[in-house]
Write an enzyme that holds these catalytic residues in place. Structure first.
Site, PDB file in Angstrom:
ATOM      1  N   ARG A  58     -46.724   0.243  -8.994  1.00  0.00           N
ATOM      2  CA  ARG A  58     -47.104  -0.111  -7.625  1.00  0.00           C
ATOM      3  C   ARG A  58     -47.992   0.967  -7.021  1.00  0.00           C
ATOM      4  O   ARG A  58     -47.777   2.161  -7.242  1.00  0.00           O
ATOM      5  CB  ARG A  58     -45.854  -0.281  -6.748  1.00  0.00           C
ATOM      6  CG  ARG A  58     -45.079  -1.550  -7.116  1.00  0.00           C
ATOM      7  CD  ARG A  58     -44.147  -1.998  -6.009  1.00  0.00           C
ATOM      8  NE  ARG A  58     -43.460  -0.885  -5.409  1.00  0.00           N
ATOM      9  CZ  ARG A  58     -43.268  -0.755  -4.098  1.00  0.00           C
ATOM     10  NH1 ARG A  58     -43.720  -1.663  -3.275  1.00  0.00           N
ATOM     11  NH2 ARG A  58     -42.606   0.266  -3.640  1.00  0.00           N
ATOM     12  N   SER A 114     -40.856   7.874 -12.998  1.00  0.00           N
ATOM     13  CA  SER A 114     -39.400   7.772 -13.183  1.00  0.00           C
ATOM     14  C   SER A 114     -38.964   7.952 -14.625  1.00  0.00           C
ATOM     15  O   SER A 114     -38.383   7.050 -15.240  1.00  0.00           O
ATOM     16  CB  SER A 114     -38.940   6.421 -12.656  1.00  0.00           C
ATOM     17  OG  SER A 114     -39.467   6.246 -11.379  1.00  0.00           O
ATOM     18  N   ASP A 147     -38.001   8.766  -9.130  1.00  0.00           N
ATOM     19  CA  ASP A 147     -37.724   7.677  -8.168  1.00  0.00           C
ATOM     20  C   ASP A 147     -36.440   7.927  -7.361  1.00  0.00           C
ATOM     21  O   ASP A 147     -36.335   7.527  -6.199  1.00  0.00           O
ATOM     22  CB  ASP A 147     -37.686   6.302  -8.843  1.00  0.00           C
ATOM     23  CG  ASP A 147     -36.810   6.240 -10.071  1.00  0.00           C
ATOM     24  OD1 ASP A 147     -36.265   7.276 -10.487  1.00  0.00           O
ATOM     25  OD2 ASP A 147     -36.671   5.133 -10.635  1.00  0.00           O
TER      26      ASP A 147
END
Ligand code: BGC
Length: 514
Positions: free
Chosen positions: A147, A210, A263
């Site tokens: 994203r 992450s 994350d």
């Protein structure tokens, strides 16, 4: 809030069951038993007593128990139920043993001794106040999608409009070369800038990445290992920020990576922007992990600049679980690309729940509990690794219709024809796998709070990830697990809060702190 809901629902459910049965003093599971049975026939093998907060399990297990022919209690169906329930049971004494194991690994990780918990310093040493302001970009890489976000921090804990684009990363890019993967990320950023920002903006960017990274600065860190299906070559030991920035430069992208964040850290900081009592960031999604705030003096392996405290990335997905795994877990682990690693993650995260359930359903003792038609259908439909998705488990558990119509349609779509009893057995397998996952997650939360010496202090645990957000009852099962592990008083002070899509926003906040 949840706790209140939980107890209200419990009262309603318990009242309903008791009224229906015309009984009051018995624990509700007893109401499912009919006729007189030898004591070893009780199929709910992992639950000898039903404390009040186990009502969710009581309600859900009623369905499978309802198909037991109590005149023939040693049937294949009962054996299948018993096998599932005993394989996935996680009684409180096992939770306590796991908590001890977790805390001992965490202490070793902090001291820099060999440990399955890496306890990685993040270089985030300042607390978020909620007053941070400015326009930022953020990237979020770590699961199924990549994203790109642009957002405004407005101060007073408020985030202005967020513009974002999601890109699905093809498997061949995840496992191709590092250049191709980071090139894909840079191309996606360029597309976002062109379509959403009218060109090639300048600005600061937070990069949520992450995977286990040994950070060397707030905006630099070496990749230790890939997981969750990623495996791009040429990246291990490399600074992932440099890899990205190089691809930016070759495309003329003018954004600067100011912060690199796991994350969990992004999730915690995004929640702390609004709720300063946030003590922990947890991801329960494709993968799983948690971070928390530690006194820097306790991080014996820390060699960096002095500070009072620092956010630590535990990488709890790698907690060594050999002692706590069952045969199905071992089969799932053995078939992965990294056997023996990320074993905690392999018991609870969205990438594996479906696979554990698939393996359990094909187990001969369980398979014999199905009608011949369903057994053959399941064997054909679930023969291949990965053929049962965690989302399917969630949908089957969400089906509360009297005939399990949704489960019938889902299984039918896979070519599996089922009787109502078959569907109840499939559903029971889902309940067993996901309930254990939630209780394991609760144990890790409790263990990390104890490790952080949180005592009785009330705190917020910010959680993000599809398993926590979307899997039916996951939150409630975690809360019930926390009550068992820590007692109602302490558990009541722990607020598990969904911090949806926090990781990207949090990375932007960290970029602002920088
Ligand atoms: C990674 C962690 C990450 C977690 C959740 C794990 O597989 O190792 O760094 O935080 O997944 O995305």
């Amino acid at each position: 809030m949840w706790r209140r809901l939980l107890s209200q629902r419990h009262v309603a459910a318990a009242a309903g069951v008791a009224a229906a049965a015309g009984a009051c003093a018995l624990p509700s599971y007893c109401l499912q038993r009919q006729g007189s049975l030898p004591s070893d026939v009780l199929v709910s093998v992992d639950i000898t007593e039903r404390p009040e907060d186990k009502w969710i399990e009581v309600e859900q297990r009623k369905r499978a128990d309802g198909f037991i022919d109590w005149q023939s209690p040693s049937s294949d169906y009962v054996r299948a139920l018993r096998s599932l329930r005993s394989s996935f049971k996680l009684p409180v004494d096992t939770m306590l043993a796991l908590r001890e194991h977790f805390m001992s690994e965490a202490a070793k990780g902090l001291a820099g001794e060999p440990s399955s918990l890496k306890m990685l310093p993040t270089f985030v040493t300042k607390r978020v106040t909620g007053a941070e302001r400015g326009d930022f970009f953020a990237l979020d890489l770590g699961g199924t999608n990549f994203r790109v976000l642009r957002l405004r921090l407005e101060g007073d804990g408020a985030v202005g409009p967020v513009t974002s684009m999601k890109f699905s990363i093809p498997d061949e890019v995840k496992t191709g070369t590092g250049d191709a993967l980071f090139g894909f990320l840079a191309d996606s950023v360029a597309r976002f800038c062109a379509t959403e920002c009218g060109g090639n903006p300048r600005g600061a960017l937070g990069f949520t990445f992450s995977f286990p990274v040994e950070q060397t600065a707030l905006n630099a860190g070496k990749l230790l290992v890939w997981n969750k299906g990623f495996g791009a070559s040429g990246c291990l030991g490399e600074d992932v920020v440099a890899l990205l920035q190089r691809q930016f430069e070759s495309r003329g992208i003018e954004l600067r990576v100011e912060a690199l964040a796991n994350d969990t850290v992004g999730t915690m900081e995004a929640a702390a922007y609004r709720r300063p009592d946030t003590a922990m960031g947890v991801i329960l999604g494709t993968g799983t992990n948690a971070c928390y705030v530690e006194k820097t003096a306790n991080v014996a392996k820390w060699r960096g600049a002095p500070s009072d405290e620092m956010v630590l990335n535990t990488e709890w997905g790698n907690l060594q679980m050999a002692r706590f795994m069952n045969g199905h877990d071992r089969a799932v682990d053995a078939a992965t690309t990294n056997p023996g690693l990320q074993t905690f993650e392999k018991m609870i995260s969205g990438m594996y729940l479906g696979e554990i359930c698939r393996v359990a359903l094909l187990d001969p003792t369980v398979a014999r509990g199905f009608s011949p038609e369903a057994r053959a259908g399941l064997a054909a439909a679930l023969g291949a690794r990965g053929s049962l998705e965690s989302a399917t488990l969630a949908a089957i558990e969400a089906d509360t219709s009297p005939t399990l119509a949704e489960a019938e349609a889902l299984l039918g779509g896979m070519g599996v024809r089922t009787t109502p009893r078959d569907r109840a057995l499939v559903r029971e397998a889902c309940v067993c796998v996901s309930t254990r996952a939630a209780r394991l997650s609760a144990t890790a939360v409790g263990a990390l709070l104890d490790h952080a010496r949180m005592g009785d202090a009330a705190c917020t645990v910010a959680v993000d990830g599809t398993v926590f957000e979307k899997y039916p009852w996951f939150n409630e099962r975690m809360e019930a697990g926390l009550v068992e592990l820590m007692g109602p008083h302490r558990a009541d002070g722990i607020k598990l809060v969904l911090a949806k899509d926090g990781s990207g926003i949090g990375a932007a906040i960290i970029a602002c702190l920088a």
